[in-house]
Design a protein around this motif. Structure first.
Motif, PDB file in Angstrom:
ATOM      1  N   ASN A   1       2.409  10.792  -4.201  1.00  0.00           N
ATOM      2  CA  ASN A   1       3.863  10.896  -4.253  1.00  0.00           C
ATOM      3  C   ASN A   1       4.360  12.060  -3.397  1.00  0.00           C
ATOM      4  OD1 ASN A   1       6.577  10.298  -5.627  1.00  0.00           O
ATOM      5  ND2 ASN A   1       6.276  12.441  -6.145  1.00  0.00           N
ATOM      6  N   GLY A   2       3.685  13.209  -3.490  1.00  0.00           N
ATOM      7  CA  GLY A   2       4.092  14.359  -2.682  1.00  0.00           C
ATOM      8  C   GLY A   2       3.940  14.098  -1.192  1.00  0.00           C
ATOM      9  N   ILE A   3       2.845  13.434  -0.792  1.00  0.00           N
ATOM     10  CA  ILE A   3       2.627  13.135   0.626  1.00  0.00           C
ATOM     11  C   ILE A   3       3.683  12.148   1.134  1.00  0.00           C
ATOM     12  CG2 ILE A   3       1.026  12.081   2.269  1.00  0.00           C
ATOM     13  CD1 ILE A   3      -1.267  13.172   0.573  1.00  0.00           C
ATOM     14  N   LEU A   4       3.990  11.127   0.353  1.00  0.00           N
ATOM     15  CA  LEU A   4       5.011  10.150   0.754  1.00  0.00           C
ATOM     16  C   LEU A   4       6.369  10.810   0.968  1.00  0.00           C
ATOM     17  CD1 LEU A   4       4.069   7.179  -1.606  1.00  0.00           C
ATOM     18  CD2 LEU A   4       3.835   7.234   0.877  1.00  0.00           C
ATOM     19  N   LEU A   5       6.721  11.745   0.082  1.00  0.00           N
ATOM     20  CA  LEU A   5       8.004  12.439   0.229  1.00  0.00           C
ATOM     21  C   LEU A   5       8.014  13.304   1.495  1.00  0.00           C
ATOM     22  CD1 LEU A   5       8.749  13.505  -3.457  1.00  0.00           C
ATOM     23  CD2 LEU A   5       9.821  11.676  -2.142  1.00  0.00           C
ATOM     24  N   LEU A   6       6.894  13.944   1.788  1.00  0.00           N
ATOM     25  CA  LEU A   6       6.816  14.765   3.003  1.00  0.00           C
ATOM     26  C   LEU A   6       7.021  13.919   4.256  1.00  0.00           C
ATOM     27  CD1 LEU A   6       3.754  17.101   2.253  1.00  0.00           C
ATOM     28  CD2 LEU A   6       6.139  17.805   2.466  1.00  0.00           C
ATOM     29  N   ILE A   7       6.360  12.778   4.301  1.00  0.00           N
ATOM     30  CA  ILE A   7       6.436  11.931   5.493  1.00  0.00           C
ATOM     31  C   ILE A   7       7.824  11.323   5.642  1.00  0.00           C
ATOM     32  CG2 ILE A   7       5.495   9.846   6.581  1.00  0.00           C
ATOM     33  CD1 ILE A   7       2.835  10.477   5.174  1.00  0.00           C
ATOM     34  N   SER A   8       8.425  10.934   4.541  1.00  0.00           N
ATOM     35  CA  SER A   8       9.736  10.267   4.599  1.00  0.00           C
ATOM     36  C   SER A   8      10.837  11.183   5.113  1.00  0.00           C
ATOM     37  CB  SER A   8      10.114   9.736   3.216  1.00  0.00           C
ATOM     38  OG  SER A   8      10.303  10.814   2.298  1.00  0.00           O
TER      39      SER A   8
ATOM     40  N   GLU B   1      10.064  10.751  16.228  1.00  0.00           N
ATOM     41  CA  GLU B   1       9.782  11.711  17.301  1.00  0.00           C
ATOM     42  C   GLU B   1       8.877  12.834  16.795  1.00  0.00           C
ATOM     43  OE1 GLU B   1      12.195  14.660  20.418  1.00  0.00           O
ATOM     44  OE2 GLU B   1      13.290  13.378  19.004  1.00  0.00           O
ATOM     45  N   GLN B   2       9.141  13.327  15.610  1.00  0.00           N
ATOM     46  CA  GLN B   2       8.305  14.387  15.050  1.00  0.00           C
ATOM     47  C   GLN B   2       6.882  13.896  14.788  1.00  0.00           C
ATOM     48  OE1 GLN B   2      10.850  15.221  11.661  1.00  0.00           O
ATOM     49  NE2 GLN B   2      11.477  17.192  12.540  1.00  0.00           N
ATOM     50  N   MET B   3       6.746  12.658  14.375  1.00  0.00           N
ATOM     51  CA  MET B   3       5.436  12.129  14.037  1.00  0.00           C
ATOM     52  C   MET B   3       4.596  11.815  15.266  1.00  0.00           C
ATOM     53  SD  MET B   3       5.305  12.038  10.679  1.00  0.00           S
ATOM     54  CE  MET B   3       4.142  10.811  10.143  1.00  0.00           C
ATOM     55  N   LEU B   4       5.228  11.597  16.392  1.00  0.00           N
ATOM     56  CA  LEU B   4       4.503  11.171  17.578  1.00  0.00           C
ATOM     57  C   LEU B   4       3.919  12.331  18.386  1.00  0.00           C
ATOM     58  CD1 LEU B   4       6.818   8.254  18.776  1.00  0.00           C
ATOM     59  CD2 LEU B   4       4.462   8.066  17.945  1.00  0.00           C
ATOM     60  N   VAL B   5       4.453  13.540  18.216  1.00  0.00           N
ATOM     61  CA  VAL B   5       3.963  14.673  19.000  1.00  0.00           C
ATOM     62  C   VAL B   5       2.834  15.372  18.243  1.00  0.00           C
ATOM     63  CG1 VAL B   5       6.174  15.000  20.165  1.00  0.00           C
ATOM     64  CG2 VAL B   5       5.710  16.210  18.034  1.00  0.00           C
ATOM     65  N   VAL B   6       1.983  16.065  19.011  1.00  0.00           N
ATOM     66  CA  VAL B   6       0.825  16.734  18.419  1.00  0.00           C
ATOM     67  C   VAL B   6       1.264  17.804  17.417  1.00  0.00           C
ATOM     68  CG1 VAL B   6      -1.180  18.168  18.898  1.00  0.00           C
ATOM     69  CG2 VAL B   6      -0.628  16.263  20.412  1.00  0.00           C
ATOM     70  N   GLN B   7       2.279  18.586  17.792  1.00  0.00           N
ATOM     71  CA  GLN B   7       2.746  19.646  16.898  1.00  0.00           C
ATOM     72  C   GLN B   7       3.254  19.056  15.583  1.00  0.00           C
ATOM     73  OE1 GLN B   7       2.501  23.040  17.448  1.00  0.00           O
ATOM     74  NE2 GLN B   7       3.045  23.098  15.278  1.00  0.00           N
ATOM     75  N   GLY B   8       3.881  17.890  15.650  1.00  0.00           N
ATOM     76  CA  GLY B   8       4.365  17.255  14.439  1.00  0.00           C
ATOM     77  C   GLY B   8       3.228  16.858  13.514  1.00  0.00           C
ATOM     78  N   LYS B   9       2.135  16.364  14.099  1.00  0.00           N
ATOM     79  CA  LYS B   9       0.964  15.997  13.286  1.00  0.00           C
ATOM     80  C   LYS B   9       0.313  17.242  12.677  1.00  0.00           C
ATOM     81  CE  LYS B   9      -0.230  11.776  15.840  1.00  0.00           C
ATOM     82  NZ  LYS B   9       0.916  11.767  16.769  1.00  0.00           N
ATOM     83  N   GLU B  10       0.259  18.332  13.444  1.00  0.00           N
ATOM     84  CA  GLU B  10      -0.324  19.574  12.930  1.00  0.00           C
ATOM     85  C   GLU B  10       0.529  20.138  11.792  1.00  0.00           C
ATOM     86  OE1 GLU B  10      -0.734  22.111  16.293  1.00  0.00           O
ATOM     87  OE2 GLU B  10      -2.528  21.076  17.073  1.00  0.00           O
ATOM     88  N   ASP B  11       1.849  20.072  11.963  1.00  0.00           N
ATOM     89  CA  ASP B  11       2.736  20.547  10.893  1.00  0.00           C
ATOM     90  C   ASP B  11       2.574  19.691   9.633  1.00  0.00           C
ATOM     91  OD1 ASP B  11       3.716  22.576  12.457  1.00  0.00           O
ATOM     92  OD2 ASP B  11       5.500  21.459  13.114  1.00  0.00           O
ATOM     93  N   LEU B  12       2.445  18.385   9.829  1.00  0.00           N
ATOM     94  CA  LEU B  12       2.252  17.501   8.692  1.00  0.00           C
ATOM     95  C   LEU B  12       0.943  17.806   7.974  1.00  0.00           C
ATOM     96  CD1 LEU B  12       3.122  15.080   6.974  1.00  0.00           C
ATOM     97  CD2 LEU B  12       1.993  13.585   8.662  1.00  0.00           C
ATOM     98  N   THR B  13      -0.088  18.115   8.748  1.00  0.00           N
ATOM     99  CA  THR B  13      -1.383  18.462   8.148  1.00  0.00           C
ATOM    100  C   THR B  13      -1.255  19.667   7.226  1.00  0.00           C
ATOM    101  OG1 THR B  13      -2.667  17.575   9.998  1.00  0.00           O
ATOM    102  CG2 THR B  13      -3.723  19.263   8.653  1.00  0.00           C
ATOM    103  N   GLN B  14      -0.615  20.724   7.703  1.00  0.00           N
ATOM    104  CA  GLN B  14      -0.454  21.928   6.878  1.00  0.00           C
ATOM    105  C   GLN B  14       0.444  21.669   5.675  1.00  0.00           C
ATOM    106  OE1 GLN B  14      -2.208  24.643   7.094  1.00  0.00           O
ATOM    107  NE2 GLN B  14      -3.261  23.840   8.884  1.00  0.00           N
ATOM    108  N   ASP B  15       1.472  20.854   5.870  1.00  0.00           N
ATOM    109  CA  ASP B  15       2.358  20.546   4.744  1.00  0.00           C
ATOM    110  C   ASP B  15       1.619  19.750   3.670  1.00  0.00           C
ATOM    111  OD1 ASP B  15       4.436  21.878   5.947  1.00  0.00           O
ATOM    112  OD2 ASP B  15       5.361  20.075   6.796  1.00  0.00           O
ATOM    113  N   ILE B  16       0.740  18.842   4.090  1.00  0.00           N
ATOM    114  CA  ILE B  16      -0.034  18.055   3.126  1.00  0.00           C
ATOM    115  C   ILE B  16      -0.994  18.961   2.358  1.00  0.00           C
ATOM    116  CG2 ILE B  16      -1.841  16.304   2.919  1.00  0.00           C
ATOM    117  CD1 ILE B  16      -0.462  14.765   5.165  1.00  0.00           C
TER     118      ILE B  16
END
Length: 206
Positions: free
Chosen positions: A125-132, A137-152
């Motif tokens: 549930n927490g991961i789904l809320l973060l992604i939503s 554009e944020q998801m497609l760039v490398v920095q966006g994926k790295e930020d998502l990793t740390q947020d997860i």
């Protein structure tokens, strides 16, 4: 006084003495039994209350608190915990963009993986809320994926009760601080976190 009368008197005196002695013994045994029973009752009640007996508060709190992570053996191989694939609508205007991804967590210990399975609904549930909250554009760039990793990692750590220090905050603080000439910047003590990485085995934005 005859010998028979003297013997009768002596027997009469002996009986009250024996009766009193026996009475004292009985009273002593009863007192000891009461004291011992009271002590046993006190100890049992104390142990029962510590275990969350009557009110159940300590036991209930312990049941809802995630277990602490086990001690890490640096020589032990990592443990991988795959999560079920997710399809999440993104925050783009129109709401017609979504991401399909599969995530695998890299952990220090198989015991951590077993503990996380218990809390998996809250973790997902927490991961789904973060992604939503992100755009395509944020998801497609490398920095966006790295930020998502740390947020997860931060989200799972919050659910599991693990210590977590965001490396992005440390980097920002290091850039902001300018150490005096000739002085080395102080190193912060590393915080142990059993989550070593977030791996994307599938990542499709549409």
């Amino acid at each position: 006084m005859s010998a028979a009368a003297a013997t009768a008197d002596a027997s009469a005196d002996a009986k009250p003495k024996k009766s009193k002695k026996l009475l004292f013994i009985i009273i002593g045994v009863v007192v000891l039994a009461l004291v011992g029973g009271g002590a046993a009752f006190f100890l049992l009640k104390k142990n029962h209350s510590e275990d969350g007996g009557e009110d159940g508060a300590p036991a209930a709190e312990a049941a809802h608190e995630p277990p602490p992570p086990p001690k890490h053996d640096p020589k032990a191989p990592p443990t991988f915990l795959p999560l079920d694939a997710m399809v999440v609508n993104l925050a783009d205007e129109g709401g017609n963009r979504f991401v399909q991804l599969a995530i695998t967590l890299q952990l220090d210990d198989p015991k951590v993986a077993e503990d996380m399975k218990v809390y998996m609904p809250a973790i997902r549930n927490g991961i789904l809320l973060l992604i939503s909250q992100r755009t395509a554009e944020q998801m497609l760039v490398v920095q966006g994926k790295e930020d998502l990793t740390q947020d997860i990692i931060g989200e799972i750590s919050a659910v599991m009760g693990y210590d977590y220090e965001d490396p992005r905050a440390d980097e920002a603080a290091a850039d902001a601080e300018t150490p005096a000439k000739g002085k080395k910047p102080k190193r912060k003590r590393a915080v142990y976190n059993p989550i070593r990485g977030v791996l994307f085995s599938s990542f499709i934005v549409q």
